[in-house]
Design an enzyme around this catalytic site. Sequence first.
Site, mmCIF file in Angstrom:
data_model
loop_
_atom_site.group_PDB
_atom_site.id
_atom_site.type_symbol
_atom_site.label_atom_id
_atom_site.label_comp_id
_atom_site.label_asym_id
_atom_site.label_seq_id
_atom_site.Cartn_x
_atom_site.Cartn_y
_atom_site.Cartn_z
ATOM 1 N N LYS A 1 92.933 23.475 6.794
ATOM 2 C CA LYS A 1 92.759 23.933 8.173
ATOM 3 C C LYS A 1 93.230 25.385 8.319
ATOM 4 O O LYS A 1 93.940 25.906 7.454
ATOM 5 C CB LYS A 1 93.537 22.986 9.109
ATOM 6 C CG LYS A 1 93.030 21.524 9.056
ATOM 7 C CD LYS A 1 93.782 20.640 10.047
ATOM 8 C CE LYS A 1 93.260 19.198 10.007
ATOM 9 N NZ LYS A 1 93.891 18.347 11.054
ATOM 10 N N TYR B 1 84.988 16.039 15.452
ATOM 11 C CA TYR B 1 86.052 15.158 15.928
ATOM 12 C C TYR B 1 85.645 14.398 17.188
ATOM 13 O O TYR B 1 86.493 14.040 18.014
ATOM 14 C CB TYR B 1 87.326 15.966 16.192
ATOM 15 C CG TYR B 1 88.143 16.307 14.949
ATOM 16 C CD1 TYR B 1 88.565 15.310 14.065
ATOM 17 C CD2 TYR B 1 88.520 17.612 14.676
ATOM 18 C CE1 TYR B 1 89.328 15.614 12.938
ATOM 19 C CE2 TYR B 1 89.294 17.922 13.546
ATOM 20 C CZ TYR B 1 89.685 16.913 12.689
ATOM 21 O OH TYR B 1 90.460 17.211 11.591
ATOM 22 N N ARG C 1 93.422 10.817 0.853
ATOM 23 C CA ARG C 1 94.211 10.494 2.059
ATOM 24 C C ARG C 1 95.667 10.180 1.706
ATOM 25 O O ARG C 1 96.579 10.517 2.448
ATOM 26 C CB ARG C 1 93.548 9.374 2.861
ATOM 27 C CG ARG C 1 92.269 9.892 3.549
ATOM 28 C CD ARG C 1 91.554 8.822 4.342
ATOM 29 N NE ARG C 1 92.257 8.398 5.538
ATOM 30 C CZ ARG C 1 92.208 9.035 6.708
ATOM 31 N NH1 ARG C 1 91.519 10.148 6.835
ATOM 32 N NH2 ARG C 1 92.851 8.546 7.746
ATOM 33 N N THR D 1 99.167 11.309 9.307
ATOM 34 C CA THR D 1 98.636 12.308 10.246
ATOM 35 C C THR D 1 99.737 13.222 10.794
ATOM 36 O O THR D 1 99.542 14.436 10.871
ATOM 37 C CB THR D 1 97.947 11.582 11.421
ATOM 38 O OG1 THR D 1 96.978 10.674 10.884
ATOM 39 C CG2 THR D 1 97.260 12.559 12.353
ATOM 40 N N ASN E 1 98.480 19.904 10.845
ATOM 41 C CA ASN E 1 98.888 19.144 9.669
ATOM 42 C C ASN E 1 98.172 19.607 8.406
ATOM 43 O O ASN E 1 98.043 18.861 7.457
ATOM 44 C CB ASN E 1 98.725 17.635 9.913
ATOM 45 C CG ASN E 1 97.314 17.267 10.288
ATOM 46 O OD1 ASN E 1 96.413 18.102 10.180
ATOM 47 N ND2 ASN E 1 97.102 16.038 10.697
ATOM 48 N N HIS F 1 92.584 18.173 6.322
ATOM 49 C CA HIS F 1 91.797 17.023 6.756
ATOM 50 C C HIS F 1 91.288 16.308 5.520
ATOM 51 O O HIS F 1 90.960 16.958 4.529
ATOM 52 C CB HIS F 1 90.589 17.494 7.588
ATOM 53 C CG HIS F 1 89.480 16.492 7.646
ATOM 54 N ND1 HIS F 1 89.528 15.412 8.494
ATOM 55 C CD2 HIS F 1 88.335 16.362 6.931
ATOM 56 C CE1 HIS F 1 88.428 14.667 8.291
ATOM 57 N NE2 HIS F 1 87.703 15.234 7.364
ATOM 58 N N GLU G 1 80.225 14.677 7.901
ATOM 59 C CA GLU G 1 81.036 15.877 8.092
ATOM 60 C C GLU G 1 80.423 17.073 7.379
ATOM 61 O O GLU G 1 80.389 18.182 7.924
ATOM 62 C CB GLU G 1 82.461 15.627 7.573
ATOM 63 C CG GLU G 1 83.229 14.642 8.438
ATOM 64 C CD GLU G 1 84.535 14.162 7.811
ATOM 65 O OE1 GLU G 1 85.224 13.353 8.442
ATOM 66 O OE2 GLU G 1 84.864 14.592 6.681
HETATM 67 P P1 ATP Z 1 92.056 14.034 9.636
HETATM 68 O O1 ATP Z 1 90.875 13.328 10.251
HETATM 69 O O2 ATP Z 1 92.231 15.465 10.146
HETATM 70 O O3 ATP Z 1 92.136 13.920 8.149
HETATM 71 P P2 ATP Z 1 93.668 11.777 10.226
HETATM 72 O O4 ATP Z 1 92.517 10.967 9.796
HETATM 73 O O5 ATP Z 1 95.002 11.559 9.573
HETATM 74 O O6 ATP Z 1 93.377 13.312 10.141
HETATM 75 P P3 ATP Z 1 92.829 11.365 12.943
HETATM 76 O O7 ATP Z 1 93.327 10.241 13.748
HETATM 77 O O8 ATP Z 1 91.445 11.347 12.420
HETATM 78 O O9 ATP Z 1 93.892 11.624 11.774
HETATM 79 O O10 ATP Z 1 93.030 12.685 13.834
HETATM 80 C C1 ATP Z 1 92.311 13.866 13.552
HETATM 81 C C2 ATP Z 1 93.218 15.056 13.782
HETATM 82 O O11 ATP Z 1 93.580 15.110 15.154
HETATM 83 C C3 ATP Z 1 94.545 14.982 13.027
HETATM 84 O O12 ATP Z 1 94.480 15.510 11.726
HETATM 85 C C4 ATP Z 1 95.432 15.822 13.912
HETATM 86 O O13 ATP Z 1 95.205 17.187 13.622
HETATM 87 C C5 ATP Z 1 94.925 15.523 15.299
HETATM 88 N N1 ATP Z 1 95.676 14.435 15.929
HETATM 89 C C6 ATP Z 1 95.493 13.121 15.751
HETATM 90 N N2 ATP Z 1 96.350 12.394 16.498
HETATM 91 C C7 ATP Z 1 97.101 13.300 17.166
HETATM 92 C C8 ATP Z 1 98.163 13.205 18.125
HETATM 93 N N3 ATP Z 1 98.622 12.029 18.528
HETATM 94 N N4 ATP Z 1 98.687 14.356 18.597
HETATM 95 C C9 ATP Z 1 98.219 15.533 18.209
HETATM 96 N N5 ATP Z 1 97.200 15.708 17.320
HETATM 97 C C10 ATP Z 1 96.663 14.607 16.800
HETATM 98 MG MG MG Z 2 90.507 11.257 10.576
#
Ligand code: ATP
Ligand code: MG
Length: 138
Positions: A10, A52, A88, A94, A118, A121, A132
């Site tokens: 990111k 997203y 992952r 996350t 974080n 992705h 994607e």
């Molecule tokens: P990614 O899809 O980015 O790999 P992930 O699968 O671990 O991450 P998701 O639930 O898909 O998590 O959320 C997508 C992104 O949205 C996260 O990587 C994070 O940047 C953001 N995000 C998710 N949950 C939260 C939250 N509760 N507060 C803030 N940001 C969040």
């Molecule tokens: Mg995700």
Amino acid sequence: MAERTIVIIKPDGVKRGESVVRQIKQRYLEAGMRIIQEIDLQLDRHQIREFYKEHEGRSFFEDLVSAMTIGPCLVLVIEGEEAVEKVRAINGATDPAKAAPGTIRYDFRDAESGGPRNIVHGSNSSIAASREFLILVE
Ligand code: ATP
Ligand code: MG
């Protein structure tokens, strides 16, 4: 069977510089996966809204869109056995504060920023990875 997944380093990760980017890529390589394509991309808000989509309406959505478009990303197409799950696991939970030590999200966490910052992705399935990829390279 080998599968493909998408990693995005990111904007906050790219901004940390070449050394951090190299260390992140090294984690996937060390786990026996191949990086078959690398694409430097400045994503736009429209793309990230689509990317997203499942999170649209959540409290963090607008912050997430901003965080993903604030600067260039590095997209990695990764291939290997169980690549989706391996990536992952290497990325970690996350929330960097809850991720285990040894994961990318913990080891490269930025104390000042939470949720969307974080660093990486990882796709949650190979079907998601294909979707994607199309959004990112449209
Ligand atoms: P990614 O899809 O980015 O790999 P992930 O699968 O671990 O991450 P998701 O639930 O898909 O998590 O959320 C997508 C992104 O949205 C996260 O990587 C994070 O940047 C953001 N995000 C998710 N949950 C939260 C939250 N509760 N507060 C803030 N940001 C969040
Ligand atoms: Mg995700």
